[in-house]
Scaffold this motif. Sequence first.
Motif, PDB file in Angstrom:
ATOM      1  N   ASP A  12     -47.355   2.135  -6.302  1.00  0.00           N
ATOM      2  CA  ASP A  12     -46.691   3.721  -6.482  1.00  0.00           C
ATOM      3  C   ASP A  12     -47.607   4.795  -7.434  1.00  0.00           C
ATOM      4  OD1 ASP A  12     -45.737   1.852  -9.720  1.00  0.00           O
ATOM      5  OD2 ASP A  12     -47.561   2.050  -8.343  1.00  0.00           O
ATOM      6  N   GLN A  13     -48.521   4.856  -6.543  1.00  0.00           N
ATOM      7  CA  GLN A  13     -49.914   5.530  -7.425  1.00  0.00           C
ATOM      8  C   GLN A  13     -49.581   7.031  -6.314  1.00  0.00           C
ATOM      9  OE1 GLN A  13     -51.157   5.495 -10.646  1.00  0.00           O
ATOM     10  NE2 GLN A  13     -49.845   4.975 -10.669  1.00  0.00           N
ATOM     11  N   PRO A  14     -49.859   7.855  -6.725  1.00  0.00           N
ATOM     12  CA  PRO A  14     -50.356   9.366  -5.798  1.00  0.00           C
ATOM     13  C   PRO A  14     -51.585   8.918  -4.540  1.00  0.00           C
ATOM     14  CG  PRO A  14     -50.981   9.938  -7.503  1.00  0.00           C
ATOM     15  CD  PRO A  14     -50.669   8.487  -8.496  1.00  0.00           C
ATOM     16  N   GLN A  15     -50.847   9.230  -3.269  1.00  0.00           N
ATOM     17  CA  GLN A  15     -51.622   9.139  -2.088  1.00  0.00           C
ATOM     18  C   GLN A  15     -53.142   9.921  -1.541  1.00  0.00           C
ATOM     19  OE1 GLN A  15     -48.575   8.225   0.838  1.00  0.00           O
ATOM     20  NE2 GLN A  15     -47.476   6.937  -1.051  1.00  0.00           N
ATOM     21  N   HIS A  16     -53.885   9.663  -1.332  1.00  0.00           N
ATOM     22  CA  HIS A  16     -54.767  11.057  -1.153  1.00  0.00           C
ATOM     23  C   HIS A  16     -54.724  10.636   0.713  1.00  0.00           C
ATOM     24  CE1 HIS A  16     -57.344  11.135  -4.123  1.00  0.00           C
ATOM     25  NE2 HIS A  16     -56.069   9.682  -4.834  1.00  0.00           N
ATOM     26  N   PHE A  17     -54.550  11.562   1.446  1.00  0.00           N
ATOM     27  CA  PHE A  17     -54.179  11.950   2.803  1.00  0.00           C
ATOM     28  C   PHE A  17     -55.695  12.494   3.711  1.00  0.00           C
ATOM     29  CE2 PHE A  17     -49.722  11.424   3.541  1.00  0.00           C
ATOM     30  CZ  PHE A  17     -48.941  12.020   2.211  1.00  0.00           C
ATOM     31  N   GLY A  18     -55.663  11.652   4.585  1.00  0.00           N
ATOM     32  CA  GLY A  18     -56.707  12.518   6.013  1.00  0.00           C
ATOM     33  C   GLY A  18     -56.491  13.981   6.210  1.00  0.00           C
ATOM     34  N   SER A  41     -36.043   4.944 -10.175  1.00  0.00           N
ATOM     35  CA  SER A  41     -37.786   5.426  -9.617  1.00  0.00           C
ATOM     36  C   SER A  41     -38.039   5.708 -10.641  1.00  0.00           C
ATOM     37  CB  SER A  41     -37.299   6.525  -8.917  1.00  0.00           C
ATOM     38  OG  SER A  41     -36.264   7.013  -7.116  1.00  0.00           O
ATOM     39  N   GLN A  42     -39.671   5.015 -10.814  1.00  0.00           N
ATOM     40  CA  GLN A  42     -40.684   5.574 -11.695  1.00  0.00           C
ATOM     41  C   GLN A  42     -41.533   6.985 -11.952  1.00  0.00           C
ATOM     42  OE1 GLN A  42     -39.719   3.950 -14.757  1.00  0.00           O
ATOM     43  NE2 GLN A  42     -38.096   3.450 -13.852  1.00  0.00           N
ATOM     44  N   SER A  43     -41.401   7.047 -10.678  1.00  0.00           N
ATOM     45  CA  SER A  43     -43.233   7.744 -10.178  1.00  0.00           C
ATOM     46  C   SER A  43     -42.670   9.058  -9.941  1.00  0.00           C
ATOM     47  CB  SER A  43     -44.284   7.215  -9.648  1.00  0.00           C
ATOM     48  OG  SER A  43     -44.408   5.810 -10.318  1.00  0.00           O
ATOM     49  N   PHE A  44     -43.644   9.648  -9.849  1.00  0.00           N
ATOM     50  CA  PHE A  44     -42.558  11.038  -9.372  1.00  0.00           C
ATOM     51  C   PHE A  44     -44.052  12.254  -9.390  1.00  0.00           C
ATOM     52  CE2 PHE A  44     -38.218  10.484 -10.075  1.00  0.00           C
ATOM     53  CZ  PHE A  44     -38.592   9.474 -11.000  1.00  0.00           C
ATOM     54  N   PHE A  45     -44.015  13.084  -7.953  1.00  0.00           N
ATOM     55  CA  PHE A  45     -45.142  14.236  -7.899  1.00  0.00           C
ATOM     56  C   PHE A  45     -44.474  14.802  -6.605  1.00  0.00           C
ATOM     57  CE2 PHE A  45     -47.850  10.064  -8.342  1.00  0.00           C
ATOM     58  CZ  PHE A  45     -47.632   8.920  -8.471  1.00  0.00           C
ATOM     59  N   TRP A  46     -45.288  15.965  -7.543  1.00  0.00           N
ATOM     60  CA  TRP A  46     -45.357  17.265  -6.144  1.00  0.00           C
ATOM     61  C   TRP A  46     -47.067  16.852  -5.526  1.00  0.00           C
ATOM     62  CZ3 TRP A  46     -41.668  20.037  -5.073  1.00  0.00           C
ATOM     63  CH2 TRP A  46     -39.934  19.830  -6.187  1.00  0.00           C
ATOM     64  N   TYR A  47     -46.516  17.504  -4.593  1.00  0.00           N
ATOM     65  CA  TYR A  47     -47.574  17.764  -3.234  1.00  0.00           C
ATOM     66  C   TYR A  47     -47.252  18.683  -2.498  1.00  0.00           C
ATOM     67  CZ  TYR A  47     -50.007  12.969  -2.771  1.00  0.00           C
ATOM     68  OH  TYR A  47     -49.861  11.534  -3.270  1.00  0.00           O
ATOM     69  N   ARG A  48     -48.956  19.410  -2.541  1.00  0.00           N
ATOM     70  CA  ARG A  48     -48.635  21.193  -1.522  1.00  0.00           C
ATOM     71  C   ARG A  48     -49.180  20.341   0.294  1.00  0.00           C
ATOM     72  NH1 ARG A  48     -51.359  26.476  -3.036  1.00  0.00           N
ATOM     73  NH2 ARG A  48     -51.864  27.533  -1.112  1.00  0.00           N
ATOM     74  N   GLN A  49     -48.827  21.424   0.965  1.00  0.00           N
ATOM     75  CA  GLN A  49     -49.547  21.188   2.069  1.00  0.00           C
ATOM     76  C   GLN A  49     -49.039  23.134   2.305  1.00  0.00           C
ATOM     77  OE1 GLN A  49     -46.959  18.438   5.013  1.00  0.00           O
ATOM     78  NE2 GLN A  49     -48.692  18.665   6.327  1.00  0.00           N
ATOM     79  N   SER A  77     -49.494  15.635 -10.954  1.00  0.00           N
ATOM     80  CA  SER A  77     -48.055  14.088 -11.292  1.00  0.00           C
ATOM     81  C   SER A  77     -46.940  14.592 -12.210  1.00  0.00           C
ATOM     82  CB  SER A  77     -48.506  13.226 -11.916  1.00  0.00           C
ATOM     83  OG  SER A  77     -49.829  12.293 -10.755  1.00  0.00           O
ATOM     84  N   VAL A  78     -45.879  13.963 -12.014  1.00  0.00           N
ATOM     85  CA  VAL A  78     -44.793  14.602 -13.263  1.00  0.00           C
ATOM     86  C   VAL A  78     -44.377  13.258 -13.878  1.00  0.00           C
ATOM     87  CG1 VAL A  78     -41.533  15.684 -13.034  1.00  0.00           C
ATOM     88  CG2 VAL A  78     -43.635  15.467 -10.896  1.00  0.00           C
ATOM     89  N   TYR A  79     -44.271  14.105 -15.487  1.00  0.00           N
ATOM     90  CA  TYR A  79     -44.237  12.793 -16.566  1.00  0.00           C
ATOM     91  C   TYR A  79     -42.865  12.935 -17.457  1.00  0.00           C
ATOM     92  CZ  TYR A  79     -48.861  12.050 -15.798  1.00  0.00           C
ATOM     93  OH  TYR A  79     -50.532  11.852 -14.627  1.00  0.00           O
ATOM     94  N   SER A  80     -42.210  11.877 -17.814  1.00  0.00           N
ATOM     95  CA  SER A  80     -40.725  12.193 -18.874  1.00  0.00           C
ATOM     96  C   SER A  80     -41.019  13.453 -19.562  1.00  0.00           C
ATOM     97  CB  SER A  80     -40.572  10.974 -18.981  1.00  0.00           C
ATOM     98  OG  SER A  80     -40.496   9.621 -18.690  1.00  0.00           O
ATOM     99  N   CYS A  82     -41.813  17.468  -2.771  1.00  0.00           N
ATOM    100  CA  CYS A  82     -41.547  16.327  -3.631  1.00  0.00           C
ATOM    101  C   CYS A  82     -41.331  14.837  -3.460  1.00  0.00           C
ATOM    102  CB  CYS A  82     -39.892  17.006  -4.026  1.00  0.00           C
ATOM    103  SG  CYS A  82     -38.968  15.789  -4.984  1.00  0.00           S
ATOM    104  N   VAL A  83     -42.401  14.087  -4.587  1.00  0.00           N
ATOM    105  CA  VAL A  83     -42.832  12.549  -4.207  1.00  0.00           C
ATOM    106  C   VAL A  83     -41.532  11.816  -4.836  1.00  0.00           C
ATOM    107  CG1 VAL A  83     -43.928  11.531  -3.418  1.00  0.00           C
ATOM    108  CG2 VAL A  83     -44.090  13.686  -2.893  1.00  0.00           C
ATOM    109  N   VAL A  84     -40.931  10.959  -4.358  1.00  0.00           N
ATOM    110  CA  VAL A  84     -39.964  10.288  -5.389  1.00  0.00           C
ATOM    111  C   VAL A  84     -40.576   8.865  -5.271  1.00  0.00           C
ATOM    112  CG1 VAL A  84     -37.983   8.974  -6.390  1.00  0.00           C
ATOM    113  CG2 VAL A  84     -38.546  11.682  -5.844  1.00  0.00           C
TER     114      VAL A  84
END
Lengths: 112, 110
Positions: free
Chosen positions: A98-104, B30-38, B49-52, B88-90
């Motif tokens: 449940d931790q952030p993932q690092h991608f290749g 769900s407990q963990s939330f993130f934003w990623y950029r591609q 990361s997104v905190y409460s 968005c990642v959950v």
Amino acid sequence: DTAVSQTPKYLVTQMGNDKSIKCEQNLGHDTMYWYKQDSKKFLKIMFSYNNKELIINETVPNRFSPKSPDKAHLNLHINSLELGDSAVYFCASSHTVDQPQHFGDGTRLSIL
Amino acid sequence: RKEVEQDPGPFNVPEGATVAFNCTYSNSASQSFFWYRQDCRKEPKLLMSVYSSGNEDGRFTAQLNRASQYISLLIRDSKLSDSATYLCVVSTGGGNKLTFGTGTQLKVEL
């Protein structure tokens, strides 16, 4: 100093062939993943390993076989490649699930 | 209902604009939330990361609304270099995996 490295970057091959993609991480993470991103850009998890043990297998055809010789490596072997396998395959790693993932960088697989 | 849903966009905004993306999730546990950029033809990269309590990183602010089961990302003073797809990642499935949304495409224009 690449954190998650996967090889090859590009793979062009014919239908019916067998190919492998390799992934290595030097972050000391316990968990590694394989994702498939198709032409519609949807990123879908395929497999996840934690300390060399399979913990997620998301209804992937059994032509796909992951192998984790140690927790820093997760390879993907694909048998009898099909046209629909054309996609970008990303390897990733994280400390825990449940931790952030690092991608290749991704492996761009094209089936002729 | 999908586990994680995002408006695919594209959002076309002028440079300097403020833009906000929402993402809804279906699993109330769900407990963990993130934003990623591609970026185009690149790998996804963690944005924040997104905190409460909500959190900010420069021009970016992330918020979590547990009651309505959505997270948001606000980008202020948008730059051309912010053009990308935002994912968005959950955490889902009893917390044993992260699920990625399909992404929202942002195009910042002159």
